[in-house]
Scaffold this motif. Structure first.
Motif, PDB file in Angstrom:
ATOM      1  N   ARG A  20       0.840  -1.189   0.000  1.00 11.90           N
ATOM      2  CA  ARG A  20       0.000   0.000   0.000  1.00 11.90           C
ATOM      3  C   ARG A  20       0.884   1.252   0.000  1.00 11.90           C
ATOM      4  O   ARG A  20       1.858   1.340   0.738  1.00 11.90           O
ATOM      5  CB  ARG A  20      -0.939  -0.022   1.203  1.00 11.90           C
ATOM      6  CG  ARG A  20      -1.860  -1.226   1.195  1.00 11.90           C
ATOM      7  CD  ARG A  20      -2.635  -1.415   2.476  1.00 11.90           C
ATOM      8  NE  ARG A  20      -3.639  -0.377   2.706  1.00 11.90           N
ATOM      9  CZ  ARG A  20      -4.581  -0.478   3.658  1.00 11.90           C
ATOM     10  NH1 ARG A  20      -4.613  -1.553   4.448  1.00 11.90           N
ATOM     11  NH2 ARG A  20      -5.460   0.487   3.808  1.00 11.90           N
ATOM     12  N   GLY A  21       0.511   2.217  -0.845  1.00 10.97           N
ATOM     13  CA  GLY A  21       1.328   3.411  -1.006  1.00 10.97           C
ATOM     14  C   GLY A  21       2.185   3.318  -2.255  1.00 10.97           C
ATOM     15  O   GLY A  21       2.382   2.235  -2.819  1.00 10.97           O
ATOM     16  N   PRO A  22       2.731   4.434  -2.744  1.00 10.15           N
ATOM     17  CA  PRO A  22       3.508   4.429  -3.987  1.00 10.15           C
ATOM     18  C   PRO A  22       4.735   3.529  -3.873  1.00 10.15           C
ATOM     19  O   PRO A  22       5.431   3.533  -2.868  1.00 10.15           O
ATOM     20  CB  PRO A  22       3.907   5.905  -4.168  1.00 10.15           C
ATOM     21  CG  PRO A  22       3.809   6.505  -2.797  1.00 10.15           C
ATOM     22  CD  PRO A  22       2.693   5.778  -2.122  1.00 10.15           C
ATOM     23  N   ALA A  23       4.975   2.753  -4.918  1.00  7.16           N
ATOM     24  CA  ALA A  23       6.087   1.801  -4.905  1.00  7.16           C
ATOM     25  C   ALA A  23       7.042   2.041  -6.066  1.00  7.16           C
ATOM     26  O   ALA A  23       7.692   1.120  -6.537  1.00  7.16           O
ATOM     27  CB  ALA A  23       5.543   0.369  -4.951  1.00  7.16           C
ATOM     28  N   ALA A  24       7.136   3.285  -6.529  1.00  2.31           N
ATOM     29  CA  ALA A  24       8.020   3.586  -7.657  1.00  2.31           C
ATOM     30  C   ALA A  24       9.471   3.264  -7.328  1.00  2.31           C
ATOM     31  O   ALA A  24      10.230   2.819  -8.185  1.00  2.31           O
ATOM     32  CB  ALA A  24       7.876   5.057  -8.049  1.00  2.31           C
ATOM     33  N   ARG A  25       9.889   3.500  -6.061  1.00  3.27           N
ATOM     34  CA  ARG A  25      11.266   3.219  -5.671  1.00  3.27           C
ATOM     35  C   ARG A  25      11.609   1.744  -5.839  1.00  3.27           C
ATOM     36  O   ARG A  25      12.772   1.381  -6.048  1.00  3.27           O
ATOM     37  CB  ARG A  25      11.475   3.628  -4.208  1.00  3.27           C
ATOM     38  CG  ARG A  25      12.918   3.730  -3.784  1.00  3.27           C
ATOM     39  CD  ARG A  25      13.048   3.744  -2.277  1.00  3.27           C
ATOM     40  NE  ARG A  25      12.904   2.424  -1.709  1.00  3.27           N
ATOM     41  CZ  ARG A  25      12.192   2.136  -0.627  1.00  3.27           C
ATOM     42  NH1 ARG A  25      11.531   3.087   0.000  1.00  3.27           N
ATOM     43  NH2 ARG A  25      12.138   0.900  -0.165  1.00  3.27           N
ATOM     44  N   ILE A  26      10.592   0.877  -5.755  1.00  2.00           N
ATOM     45  CA  ILE A  26      10.802  -0.560  -5.839  1.00  2.00           C
ATOM     46  C   ILE A  26      10.519  -1.099  -7.230  1.00  2.00           C
ATOM     47  O   ILE A  26      11.298  -1.862  -7.788  1.00  2.00           O
ATOM     48  CB  ILE A  26       9.911  -1.290  -4.812  1.00  2.00           C
ATOM     49  CG1 ILE A  26      10.173  -0.758  -3.403  1.00  2.00           C
ATOM     50  CG2 ILE A  26      10.129  -2.798  -4.874  1.00  2.00           C
ATOM     51  CD1 ILE A  26       9.189  -1.271  -2.374  1.00  2.00           C
ATOM     52  N   TYR A  27       9.370  -0.687  -7.822  1.00  2.00           N
ATOM     53  CA  TYR A  27       8.900  -1.306  -9.059  1.00  2.00           C
ATOM     54  C   TYR A  27       8.817  -0.363 -10.252  1.00  2.00           C
ATOM     55  O   TYR A  27       8.510  -0.801 -11.358  1.00  2.00           O
ATOM     56  CB  TYR A  27       7.518  -1.932  -8.840  1.00  2.00           C
ATOM     57  CG  TYR A  27       7.508  -3.037  -7.818  1.00  2.00           C
ATOM     58  CD1 TYR A  27       8.313  -4.166  -7.973  1.00  2.00           C
ATOM     59  CD2 TYR A  27       6.701  -2.965  -6.699  1.00  2.00           C
ATOM     60  CE1 TYR A  27       8.298  -5.188  -7.038  1.00  2.00           C
ATOM     61  CE2 TYR A  27       6.670  -3.986  -5.754  1.00  2.00           C
ATOM     62  CZ  TYR A  27       7.476  -5.088  -5.927  1.00  2.00           C
ATOM     63  OH  TYR A  27       7.453  -6.094  -4.995  1.00  2.00           O
ATOM     64  N   GLY A  28       9.021   0.938 -10.049  1.00  2.00           N
ATOM     65  CA  GLY A  28       9.003   1.848 -11.183  1.00  2.00           C
ATOM     66  C   GLY A  28       7.630   2.431 -11.474  1.00  2.00           C
ATOM     67  O   GLY A  28       6.827   2.658 -10.576  1.00  2.00           O
ATOM     68  N   ILE A  29       7.351   2.668 -12.752  1.00  2.00           N
ATOM     69  CA  ILE A  29       6.163   3.398 -13.171  1.00  2.00           C
ATOM     70  C   ILE A  29       4.876   2.630 -12.872  1.00  2.00           C
ATOM     71  O   ILE A  29       4.864   1.414 -12.743  1.00  2.00           O
ATOM     72  CB  ILE A  29       6.214   3.737 -14.679  1.00  2.00           C
ATOM     73  CG1 ILE A  29       6.261   2.440 -15.510  1.00  2.00           C
ATOM     74  CG2 ILE A  29       7.385   4.625 -14.999  1.00  2.00           C
ATOM     75  CD1 ILE A  29       6.086   2.683 -16.999  1.00  2.00           C
ATOM     76  N   ASN A  30       3.814   3.400 -12.740  1.00  2.00           N
ATOM     77  CA  ASN A  30       2.429   2.930 -12.628  1.00  2.00           C
ATOM     78  C   ASN A  30       2.105   2.219 -11.323  1.00  2.00           C
ATOM     79  O   ASN A  30       1.055   1.594 -11.208  1.00  2.00           O
ATOM     80  CB  ASN A  30       2.036   2.061 -13.828  1.00  2.00           C
ATOM     81  CG  ASN A  30       1.781   2.900 -15.070  1.00  2.00           C
ATOM     82  OD1 ASN A  30       2.441   3.904 -15.299  1.00  2.00           O
ATOM     83  ND2 ASN A  30       0.819   2.494 -15.869  1.00  2.00           N
ATOM     84  N   SER A  31       2.975   2.316 -10.336  1.00  2.00           N
ATOM     85  CA  SER A  31       2.647   1.853  -8.987  1.00  2.00           C
ATOM     86  C   SER A  31       2.333   3.074  -8.131  1.00  2.00           C
ATOM     87  O   SER A  31       2.925   3.289  -7.080  1.00  2.00           O
ATOM     88  CB  SER A  31       3.802   1.051  -8.401  1.00  2.00           C
ATOM     89  OG  SER A  31       5.009   1.782  -8.456  1.00  2.00           O
ATOM     90  N   LEU A  32       1.377   3.877  -8.599  1.00  2.00           N
ATOM     91  CA  LEU A  32       1.115   5.184  -8.005  1.00  2.00           C
ATOM     92  C   LEU A  32       0.518   5.077  -6.610  1.00  2.00           C
ATOM     93  O   LEU A  32       0.904   5.803  -5.691  1.00  2.00           O
ATOM     94  CB  LEU A  32       0.177   5.982  -8.914  1.00  2.00           C
ATOM     95  CG  LEU A  32      -0.059   7.430  -8.521  1.00  2.00           C
ATOM     96  CD1 LEU A  32       1.195   8.247  -8.746  1.00  2.00           C
ATOM     97  CD2 LEU A  32      -1.212   8.020  -9.335  1.00  2.00           C
ATOM     98  N   THR A  33      -0.445   4.185  -6.418  1.00  2.00           N
ATOM     99  CA  THR A  33      -1.060   4.008  -5.097  1.00  2.00           C
ATOM    100  C   THR A  33      -0.725   2.663  -4.471  1.00  2.00           C
ATOM    101  O   THR A  33      -1.125   2.409  -3.331  1.00  2.00           O
ATOM    102  CB  THR A  33      -2.588   4.148  -5.185  1.00  2.00           C
ATOM    103  OG1 THR A  33      -3.106   3.189  -6.116  1.00  2.00           O
ATOM    104  CG2 THR A  33      -2.976   5.540  -5.639  1.00  2.00           C
ATOM    105  N   GLY A  34      -0.014   1.813  -5.185  1.00  2.00           N
ATOM    106  CA  GLY A  34       0.364   0.531  -4.616  1.00  2.00           C
ATOM    107  C   GLY A  34       0.661  -0.504  -5.685  1.00  2.00           C
ATOM    108  O   GLY A  34       0.585  -0.227  -6.893  1.00  2.00           O
ATOM    109  N   ALA A  35       1.021  -1.690  -5.231  1.00  2.00           N
ATOM    110  CA  ALA A  35       1.354  -2.794  -6.134  1.00  2.00           C
ATOM    111  C   ALA A  35       0.870  -4.106  -5.546  1.00  2.00           C
ATOM    112  O   ALA A  35       0.824  -4.274  -4.322  1.00  2.00           O
ATOM    113  CB  ALA A  35       2.860  -2.844  -6.386  1.00  2.00           C
ATOM    114  N   ILE A  36       0.493  -5.028  -6.423  1.00  2.00           N
ATOM    115  CA  ILE A  36       0.056  -6.365  -6.022  1.00  2.00           C
ATOM    116  C   ILE A  36       0.935  -7.369  -6.753  1.00  2.00           C
ATOM    117  O   ILE A  36       0.951  -7.403  -7.986  1.00  2.00           O
ATOM    118  CB  ILE A  36      -1.427  -6.595  -6.358  1.00  2.00           C
ATOM    119  CG1 ILE A  36      -2.303  -5.611  -5.573  1.00  2.00           C
ATOM    120  CG2 ILE A  36      -1.829  -8.032  -6.060  1.00  2.00           C
ATOM    121  CD1 ILE A  36      -3.770  -5.648  -5.959  1.00  2.00           C
TER     122      ILE A  36
END
Length: 626
Positions: A137-153
């Motif tokens: 939950r939360g932006p994950a650009a530092r980890i996964y890059g673009i389009n993880s604006l509000t989170g990643a699954i």
């Protein structure tokens, strides 16, 4: 065993989602030791400072769910908006974001659909092939890059420890009839098969599934076929070659999915191919290198008139090639991670046109535990896109261990979402048109919280604030105008999340009771499509209140799970849905009964699609191993 139970309890308390463990599994790895799938820095789950939730394999078995979509609907903070059951089509968002702002991955491989995120969850993975699902939950650009604006699954598939075969057969019905088609009983059915091979020469698994049925109302039949392979081959020392590939073909009646009421006779076929090959090399005791290449092909065939393909038919072919290299260096001060990513996206479409774009990203991270009681993880992602130029997205996570049971955590970071090809170029008049001058969305997110864990009770409370610039919303001035996306200045969201789990019985008890509760409150404000006189397509549909609760009983071979969720949206009516599963294990097989929407609630999650009423499912699982 006490330490195992303690670690497991801690992790379950951080989940804030579905039911807890069905029964003890002496072969299971303690979740506290599970490493979250980040492509550079390796950090066990119980040391994470981010707001991360995990659905593990035992939870997947216990949940009254047969698809990834249904599994995610039991996670606090996740807004799963289905346009139909059985995994046909669904949009997923996190903490009030849009469905385009959540990045989906499989084993850390991006499955970003540049055409539209409506297809992001159309994955070639049967639920029996899943080891766990990680939700950041939360932006994950530092980890996964673009389009993880509000989170990643991130969906992590199973790596077999032993050879074996498995099967899962299930059927279901709401016991209502299709009066428009010979009074046929609405129904669905499915089968999942798997085989694994584990030896010194490598670990391999292959899974396949077929699901079909005539749906639950007029023109909602579905047919879904999946096949997925994963393999790991050691190449000497700690070096490993990994291969992954899958194919899914999903066809379904799309009555009311996108353009109700005129689309009563519509149908959609979505096919995807996913392939990846990677190599993990331990170059030295403290230096590792991991190159990886992945490819995703998507085909989307939307037929507005399923009986007349000569008009109002949209066909899209998309390709994405992603290459990345990640490295980690361990030093006396901490660990350093760097990575380089190159991505090319192509679309050939009947009503979007022919387009392509390239993206280049550079990652850098630093993690240290050298400060007493403190765990620090900081980094940045530098991105160049051929359409949007250079951008920088920093982030930092911080944790402070107050005592054995209490921990303070904080996170702040930035994220980005590049418009999809649909956002930019769609020409589907008179219903929808794209906007080629759209800018990318950008956000800043700050979050702080406290975690508590002991042998029986765990709790997690956090607050976040997100400021999103150039938010993209599909709008129109009147009902006679087409929908078109525009950038609006800001979307500000305040959010509060709470989760708690309580082990009601002693660890050594033969009868085990576990209870869980999660609550999410969101308060979004907009500078704003409504203030400009526009009608909004997506903004007004985000959640305001969400409650997810579960209760589980386990006694020997018998287990029972009750799961409930309450959702209140800004514009839609609130609804409460309860589901249950009862299962009994005997020898190598287990029999289970699902009852979904127990109270036969009438509700809508997306568009104008009423979800099914009460639905009964019966299934049997079987597995043998060497």
């Amino acid at each position: 065993m006490t330490q195992y139970l303690k670690k497991t309890a801690v992790i379950l308390g951080l989940l804030g989602c579905g039911p807890a463990l069905a029964q003890e599994d002496t072969k299971a790895i303690p979740l506290g030791e599970v490493v979250i799938t980040e492509n550079r820095m390796q950090l066990p789950f119980d040391k994470q400072n981010r707001n991360i939730q995990v659905i593990d394999r035992q939870q997947i078995d216990a949940m009254p769910a047969q698809s990834i979509n249904e599994l995610l609907s039991h996670v606090g903070g996740v807004d799963l908006r289905q346009r139909g059951p059985f995994g046909t089509q669904a949009d997923v968002s996190i903490d009030g974001g849009s469905f385009e702002q959540t990045l989906i991955l499989v084993n850390g491989v991006k499955v970003l659909d540049a055409q539209t995120a409506h297809n992001s969850l159309n994955l070639p993975i049967p639920t029996d092939a899943i080891e766990r699902i990680e939700i950041i939950r939360g932006p994950a650009a530092r980890i996964y890059g673009i389009n993880s604006l509000t989170g990643a699954i991130n969906i992590v598939t199973r790596k077999p420890a032993e050879s074996g075969i498995s099967g899962n057969i299930y059927v279901g019905s709401g016991f209502k009839r299709d009066t428009a088609n010979n009074n046929a009983l609405f129904n669905g059915r499915g089968v999942q098969l798997g085989a694994t091979l584990a030896s010194k020469a490598g670990r391999h698994s292959i899974y396949g599934s077929h699901e079909s049925g005539n749906g639950y109302r007029y023109n909602t039949p579905f047919r879904n076929n999946k096949v997925f392979y994963q393999g790991e081959v050691p190449t000497g020392g700690k070096d490993v070659l990994s291969i992954m590939g899958g194919y899914v073909s999903n066809g379904f009646g799309a009555n009311g999915f996108y353009a109700a009421p005129g689309d009563k006779e519509s149908r959609e076929i979505v096919q995807n191919i996913l392939a990846a090959i990677g190599y993990r090399s331990q170059l030295a005791d403290r230096l590792s290198l991991s190159p990886q290449v992945s490819y995703r092909y998507g085909y989307d065939d939307y037929r507005y008139f399923r009986h007349d393909l000569s008009r109002a038919r949209s066909q899209h072919h998309s390709h994405a090639i992603n290459t990345e290299v990640n490295a980690t260096l361990q030093t006396g001060a901490g660990d350093i991670g760097i990575g380089l990513e190159m991505r090319n996206e192509i679309i050939r479409s009947s009503n979007i046109g022919n387009h392509d774009r390239s993206n280049f990203g550079l990652y850098a991270e630093f993690k240290t535990e050298e400060i007493k009681r403190v765990l620090l993880n900081a980094g940045a992602y530098i991105n160049y896109n051929s359409d949007y130029g250079w951008q920088l997205f920093p982030g930092i996570d911080l944790g402070y261990q107050l005592s054995e049971h209490w921990k303070l955590v904080a996170h702040t970071g930035m994220g980005q979402r590049i418009p999809s090809f649909t956002d930019l170029y769609l020409d589907q008049r008179p219903g929808n048109i794209g906007n080629p001058v759209l800018q990318s969305e950008n956000s800043w997110h700050a979050e702080g919280g406290v975690k508590y864990a002991d042998n029986r009770t765990i709790a997690h409370l956090s607050y976040f604030y997100r400021n999103m610039n150039d938010f993209i919303d599909w709008v129109r001035l009147s009902e006679d105008d087409p929908w078109q996306p525009h950038n609006f200045q800001q979307n500000r969201t305040h959010g509060l999340s709470f989760s708690a789990n309580y082990r009601m019985s002693a660890p050594q008890s033969g009868v085990k009771w576990l209870a869980g509760l999660a609550y999410t409150w969101l308060s979004p404000t907009f500078d704003d499509s409504n203030n400009a006189g526009f009608l909004s397509k997506y903004v007004i549909e985000s959640l305001r209140h969400q409650i997810v609760a579960n209760l589980q009983l386990s006694a020997g071979s018998l287990s029972a799970t009750a799961a409930a969720r309450f959702n209140e949206r800004i514009s839609y009516k609130s609804y409460f849905v309860g589901d249950a599963r009862i299962s009994y294990r005997f020898h190598a097989a287990s029999l289970y009964l699902d009852v979904k929407n127990i109270f036969d609630v009438t509700y809508i999650e997306a568009a104008a699609v009423p979800m099914p009423g009460r639905w009964f499912g019966l299934g049997i699982k079987y597995g043998i191993a060497d």
